[in-house]
Design an enzyme around this catalytic site. Structure first.
Site, PDB file in Angstrom:
ATOM      1  N   GLU A  49       0.821  -1.221   0.000  1.00  0.00           N
ATOM      2  CA  GLU A  49       0.000   0.000   0.000  1.00  0.00           C
ATOM      3  C   GLU A  49       0.851   1.264   0.000  1.00  0.00           C
ATOM      4  O   GLU A  49       0.533   2.235  -0.687  1.00  0.00           O
ATOM      5  CB  GLU A  49      -0.916   0.025   1.227  1.00  0.00           C
ATOM      6  CG  GLU A  49      -1.817   1.251   1.224  1.00  0.00           C
ATOM      7  CD  GLU A  49      -2.518   1.473   2.559  1.00  0.00           C
ATOM      8  OE1 GLU A  49      -3.314   2.424   2.627  1.00  0.00           O
ATOM      9  OE2 GLU A  49      -2.273   0.724   3.504  1.00  0.00           O
ATOM     10  N   ASP A  50       1.949   1.257   0.771  1.00  0.00           N
ATOM     11  CA  ASP A  50       2.672   2.497   1.025  1.00  0.00           C
ATOM     12  C   ASP A  50       3.984   2.643   0.275  1.00  0.00           C
ATOM     13  O   ASP A  50       4.684   3.642   0.438  1.00  0.00           O
ATOM     14  CB  ASP A  50       2.942   2.630   2.534  1.00  0.00           C
ATOM     15  CG  ASP A  50       1.649   2.773   3.326  1.00  0.00           C
ATOM     16  OD1 ASP A  50       0.673   3.295   2.762  1.00  0.00           O
ATOM     17  OD2 ASP A  50       1.613   2.361   4.498  1.00  0.00           O
TER      18      ASP A  50
END
Length: 694
Positions: free
Chosen positions: A76-77
C-alpha cells in the site's frame, strides 16, 4: 524498536528451524522499501512493521506470519507489488500480505460504505487464513499505541471508534483479551476523554489510599486455600477503566455506586483444583447470588475457560474472583494466537472460530453497506447465553435471542423452515426471549419460509441477513408475477403485436438488465404504463391523454387545495391520529402518524404540519390479531368486525406459531376511536390471544 538480530533471535528461541536468511531478507526489504518515510511520531515508518512483527513473536507465531507482519504495509505504502512479494518470499506470504494490506481509500464513497467494503474484503481474507486476522489485530494495536501523535482530533476519534466497533470485538471473539483490553482503553481515552480522566484519576486515588488492601485480600484468599491444601497463585487488581465506564452506563450509576472495583485471579494446577478452590472460597465468604458462572464446563465460543464468582469481603465489599488453571490462563489471554502455536501442521483451530462461517454467510446475504455493517456488528459483539437442542447439543447466542435466532444458529435451512418452537417442552411464540439453559425444539414446515415480521424480534446478524435475503427474493418473485400480468394488459393497448424482439428492444430502451427485470419494474411501478408502451412501440403514446389522478374522500388541513397525497403504508394513519406530511420532489405528499418510526429514516424531505379535515372518514387502519388454533376463532373475529360496522379491506394470513395463528387485517374505519373500540373487543374475546395496531 527491535533490531534485526533481536527479531531473528526471538523467532529462533521458539522455532529453531526457522529460515534465518529469509527473516533477515524480509527485515532488510521493509527497511529499504519504506526508505525515508516517517510516521506521525517522527519515527521511521519501518519501525511500525518491525514492532508488529515483534508482537507476533510474543505470541510465538510461525515465520510466515512474522514475515507477513514485516511486509504488511509495503504494497500500500511503497512501490512494491504482490508479485514482488511472491517472487521474493513465496506464494503463501504473498497471499497473507494481500489479505492484511490496508485497502486504498475511495474518497468518493460515503464513509460507512467505505468501511463496509473494507470489512467485507477483510472478512473474506480472514476466512481463508486466520493469521490474516492475527497480524491485522497486532497492526491495529500498535497504531492505537501511537494514536496520540496524530494531530487532528477528528481523525483520532474516527480511528478510535473503528477500533472500538470492529477490532476490539474481533479480538474478544478470538479470545485475545490482552489485545481487546488495551485497544478498548486506548480508544476510550480518545472517545470519552473526560470519563477516562475521571475514572483513571479515581482508581489512582483508591490505589494511594487503600494501604495495600488489594495485597491483603489476595493474601487472605491464598491463606484460606493453603489451609485446604490447594496450591495456587493469587493476584489482584482494580478493574479495567473501560469496564467500569461501561458498567456505569449500563446501570445508570455513579462511580461510587460500583461496588466490585477489585478483581482477583486464582491460578491452579488442574481443573479439579479450580472447583475445590471455588468450594473453599464459598465456604469462607458469602457469594453474591446470580454472579457465579462456570465457563470451564461450558466454555465461551472463543474457547475461554474459567470460573467466575463474586464474594462479599469484610461485610460489605464486593470482590470478583476468577479461578482457572495456568494453561487456561495462557490460552485465555491470547486465545486463537495461543492455539495457533500448536497448529503448525496446517490445521486450523476451527472449533474456536465457527462464528467465522456465520460471518461469511452474512457477507453473502447482505444487500448493501448498511446491512453488512449492522449484521456483522450483531455477530461479533453481544453478550452470550447458552441454549440446548433436545439431544443436548450446546449453542451460544446473544442475550435476547429467540427460537428463530436459535434455529438459524443451528443451520440456515432449519431457520428458513421454522414454523413453531417448544421451549423446555412447552409451545411458545417464536418471539419469546431465551434464557440461559433453555432446551429449544424447532418445529419445521416443509413449505415454510422466513417471515418479514421476524425482523421485529430476531437479534442475531445471521438471522437478520438470511431473513432479509429470503424476503427480498420472495418479494421480487411476487413482483415479477404481478408485473407479467400487468405487462400483458399494457401490451394489449399497443397498436402492434408484441413478440420477443419487441420485448428485448424495450428492455434496452428502458436500460434494464433482462425480461425479468422489466417485469419487476412494471410490477413495482418503477416504470409507468406510458413508458412501457413507448419502449415497446416508439410513438404509440403520442395521442393518449394523461392518466387521471385518484379522487380522495378524506380531507386534510394544511395542504394547498388540489395537492395530491398518499396515506403512508408504514403506519396507516386514521382520523384522530396526530399526523405530519413529508414532501419530496416529484412525489405526492406522504401522510404519516407523528410517531411513525419511518420518519427517522427520511432524508431530503420537507415536513408539512397537517391535521384532519371536518369531512374525514373511511380511512384504512391495520391491525394484527393472534388467534388460538381451534375451530370457529376466525369466524368469531369476523363477527366482531361486523358488530362494530368495520369493512374488511384485506385479510392476510401472517404466520403460524402452534398453537396460534396470526392475521394482518386492513379495516375501513371512521376514526381512531372506532379502531380502538374494535381492538378492545378483540382483546376481550376468548378466541383472541393478542391484538395490536401495526
Amino acid at each position: 524498536m527491535l533490531r534485526q538480530y533481536e527479531l531473528v533471535e526471538r523467532v529462533k528461541e521458539y522455532a529453531p528451524d526457522a529460515d534465518e536468511a529469509l527473516l533477515n531478507r524480509a527485515y532488510v526489504y521493509t527497511v529499504q522499501k519504506h526508505g525515508t518515510q516517517k510516521r506521525a511520531s517522527g519515527d521511521p515508518y519501518f519501525s511500525h512493521p518491525v514492532e508488529v512483527a515483534g508482537l507476533m513473536t510474543d505470541l510465538k507465531l510461525d515465520q510466515e506470519t512474522i514475515i507477513t507482519a514485516l511486509l504488511h504495509d509495503t504494497v500500500e505504502d511503497t512501490l512494491a507489488t504482490i508479485e514482488d512479494i511472491e517472487a521474493n518470499f513465496g506464494p503463501q506470504v504473498a497471499r497473507l500480505v494481500d489479505g492484511v494490506t490496508k485497502l486504498s481509500k475511495i474518497e468518493q464513497m460515503p464513509e460507512n460504505e467505505r468501511a463496509a467494503e473494507n470489512l467485507r474484503k477483510f472478512l473474506l481474507a480472514m476466512s481463508e487464513d486466520l493469521r490474516v486476522l492475527l497480524v491485522k489485530l497486532a497492526d491495529r494495536l500498535h497504531n492505537m499505541r501511537t494514536l496520540h501523535f496524530i494531530k487532528k482530533p477528528e481523525k483520532r476519534r474516527r480511528i478510535a471508534r473503528e477500533t472500538m466497533d470492529i477490532y476490539a470485538p474481533l479480538a474478544e471473539r478470538v479470545g485475545m483479551y490482552e489485545y481487546m483490553r488495551e485497544m478498548q482503553l486506548l480508544a476510550f481515552e480518545q472517545l470519552e476523554p473526560e470519563g477516562y480522566s475521571t475514572i483513571t484519576g479515581r482508581l489512582e486515588y483508591i490505589r494511594s489510599q487503600e494501604g495495600g488492601q488489594v495485597d491483603e485480600i489476595a493474601l487472605k484468599i491464598k491463606q484460606a486455600l493453603a489451609e485446604a491444601d490447594v496450591s495456587v497463585e493469587v493476584s489482584g487488581r482494580e478493574k479495567h477503566p473501560y469496564s467500569i465506564w461501561k458498567k456505569m452506563a449500563e446501570r445508570h450509576v455513579s462511580f461510587d455506586q460500583i461496588t466490585d472495583i477489585m478483581a482477583f485471579r486464582v491460578l491452579t494446577d488442574t481443573s479439579e483444583d479450580c472447583y475445590r478452590a471455588l468450594g473453599v472460597l464459598h465456604s469462607n465468604w458469602q457469594m453474591v447470588p446470580g454472579r457465579f458462572k462456570d465457563y470451564i464446563s461450558t466454555p465461551k465460543s472463543n474457547g475461554y475457560r474459567s470460573l467466575h464468582t463474586s464474594l462479599i469481603y469484610a461485610g460489605s465489599m464486593r470482590v470478583e474472583v476468577q479461578i482457572r488453571t495456568r494453561e487456561m490462563h495462557r490460552l485465555n489471554e491470547f486465545g486463537l494466537a495461543a492455539h495457533w502455536a500448536y497448529k503448525q501442521g496446517g490445521d486450523r483451530p476451527d472449533g474456536q472460530v465457527g462464528w467465522l462461517r456465520d460471518l461469511m454467510e452474512i457477507v453473502d446475504s447482505s444487500q448493501d453497506a448498511e446491512e453488512l455493517l449492522e449484521h456483522t456488528k450483531l455477530a461479533i459483539y453481544q453478550d452470550r447465553i447458552f441454549a440446548f437442542t433436545p439431544k443436548g447439543a450446546l449453542f451460544q447466542l446473544p442475550k435476547g435471542a429467540t427460537p428463530v435466532d436459535f434455529a438459524f444458529t443451528v443451520h440456515t435451512d432449519l431457520g428458513a423452515q421454522t414454523v413453531g418452537a417448544k421451549i423446555n417442552g412447552r409451545h411458545m411464540p417464536l418471539r419469546t426471549s431465551l434464557q440461559n439453559g433453555d432446551v429449544v425444539e424447532i418445529i419445521k414446515g416443509a413449505n415454510a419460509g422466513p417471515e418479514l415480521s421476524w425482523l421485529g424480534f430476531v437479534v442475531t446478524g445471521k438471522a437478520r441477513a438470511a431473513i432479509r435475503r429470503s424476503v427480498r427474493m420472495k418479494e421480487r418473485a411476487e413482483m415479477i408475477d404481478l408485473g407479467q400480468q400487468l405487462f400483458e394488459e399494457i401490451a394489449d393497448r399497443v397498436p402492434a403485436k408484441i413478440g420477443k424482439k419487441a420485448i428485448r428492444l424495450a428492455v434496452e430502451r428502458l436500460e434494464l438488465e433482462d425480461e425479468q427485470d422489466l417485469m419487476y419494474a412494471v410490477g413495482s411501478a418503477k416504470v409507468t404504463d406510458r413508458q412501457v408502451m413507448e419502449a415497446l412501440v416508439p410513438g404509440s403514446t403520442a395521442d393518449l391523454p394523461e392518466e387521471p389522478r385518484r379522487e380522495r374522500s378524506i380531507s386534510i388541513k394544511g395542504m394547498t387545495p388540489g395537492m395530491a397525497f398518499d396515506l403512508a403504508d408504514c403506519c396507516h394513519p386514521v382520523p384522530g391520529d396526530r399526523i405530519v406530511g413529508l414532501r419530496k420532489p416529484d412525489c405526492n405528499v406522504e401522510v404519516h402518524t407523528i410517531n411513525c418510526l419511518a420518519l427517522a429514516e427520511q432524508e431530503g424531505a420537507d415536513w408539512v404540519d397537517l391535521s384532519w379535515g371536518e369531512r374525514s372518514g373511511g380511512a384504512v387502519g391495520r391491525l394484527r390479531a393472534m388467534l388460538y388454533d381451534r375451530p370457529g376463532t376466525l369466524a368469531e373475529m369476523a363477527g366482531i368486525f361486523a358488530q362494530n360496522h368495520a369493512n374488511v379491506i384485506n385479510l392476510l394470513f401472517f404466520q403460524r406459531e402452534s398453537p396460534f395463528h396470526s392475521y394482518d387485517v386492513d379495516l375501513e374505519v371512521q376514526d381512531l376511536a372506532h379502531l380502538t373500540r374494535i381492538l378492545s373487543a378483540l382483546r376481550a374475546s376468548d378466541a383472541v390471544a393478542q391484538a395490536e395496531r401495526i
